[in-house]
Design an enzyme around this catalytic site. Structure first.
Site, short mmCIF file in Angstrom:
data_model
loop_
_atom_site.label_atom_id
_atom_site.label_comp_id
_atom_site.label_asym_id
_atom_site.label_seq_id
_atom_site.Cartn_x
_atom_site.Cartn_y
_atom_site.Cartn_z
N TYR A 91 20.40 58.51 43.93
CA TYR A 91 21.64 58.53 44.72
C TYR A 91 21.96 59.95 45.14
CZ TYR A 91 24.91 60.39 41.17
OH TYR A 91 25.57 61.20 40.27
N CYS A 92 22.78 60.05 46.20
CA CYS A 92 23.29 61.32 46.69
C CYS A 92 24.72 61.07 47.13
CB CYS A 92 22.42 61.86 47.83
SG CYS A 92 22.35 60.79 49.27
N ARG A 93 25.23 61.82 48.06
CA ARG A 93 26.61 61.64 48.51
C ARG A 93 26.76 60.39 49.39
NH1 ARG A 93 29.68 63.56 52.90
NH2 ARG A 93 31.89 63.69 52.40
#
Length: 194
Positions: free
Chosen positions: A84-86
């Site tokens: 995941y990231c932003r």
């Protein structure tokens, strides 16, 4: 009658059919929360150290995209590894690096940390972490525009090119969701102390 795995895949995973992303799955926040509560997921944050330090999904480990090494991503045969990231853009880029390293299937969080938080799931927030990269980019870019404008008005009009250059960079960053200034700031010493 469908098996539990077939039903689960249809409900909680989406598949890309593009040639280079045919093995990239997206998982929604509610199903990720279920997997986390069952302790059957390894959650990998591919954002930069300062972002991870300031707010993260509890239990996630950091493998930043800027220094992404597929060998640093922990894999457990009994767990699903989820990136995941932003927003989901950088985790999709990290997935491509895993595919290039020979992985056949990669999963990432649909909508990233923003979708997770919007769904009402908990995050760990560190008030002592460096300010976010987005705010740092805004401060630096805004300062350069002001400096270019002031020097252009009271010095040489050539300084207005600085403001135009920064504005063009921001337009490019918005279109591509890739910010060179953000990547540069992520490497600064104050963003490495986490």
């Amino acid at each position: 009658m469908k098996s539990m795995n077939e039903s689960m895949n249809e409900t909680h995973f989406n598949y890309f059919s593009q040639p280079q992303r045919d093995c990239l799955k997206t998982i929604d926040p509610s199903y990720l929360n279920t997997l986390l509560s069952q302790q059957v997921v390894t959650l990998v944050d591919v954002r930069e150290p300062s972002e991870h330090a300031s707010e993260k999904i509890p239990g996630s480990i950091l493998v930043p995209l800027s220094k992404f090494d597929p060998n640093r991503v922990p894999f457990d045969a009994n767990k699903t590894t989820v990136l995941y990231c932003r927003t989901g853009n950088r985790s999709a880029q990290a997935a491509q690096k895993l595919f290039a390293a020979g992985m056949n299937e990669v999963t990432h969080l649909e909508g990233g940390l923003l979708a997770w938080a919007q769904a009402g799931y908990p995050t760990e927030v560190n008030k002592n972490a460096p300010i976010s990269l987005m705010r740092q980019v805004q401060i630096v870019a805004g300062s350069l525009v002001v400096i270019g404008t002031v020097l252009g008005a009271f010095g040489s009009p050539w300084f207005l090119l600085l403001s135009g250059f920064v504005g063009s960079g921001l337009v490019f960053a918005g279109i591509t969701d890739t910010c060179a200034l953000g990547m540069l700031l992520a490497k600064m010493p104050w963003n490495q102390r986490v």
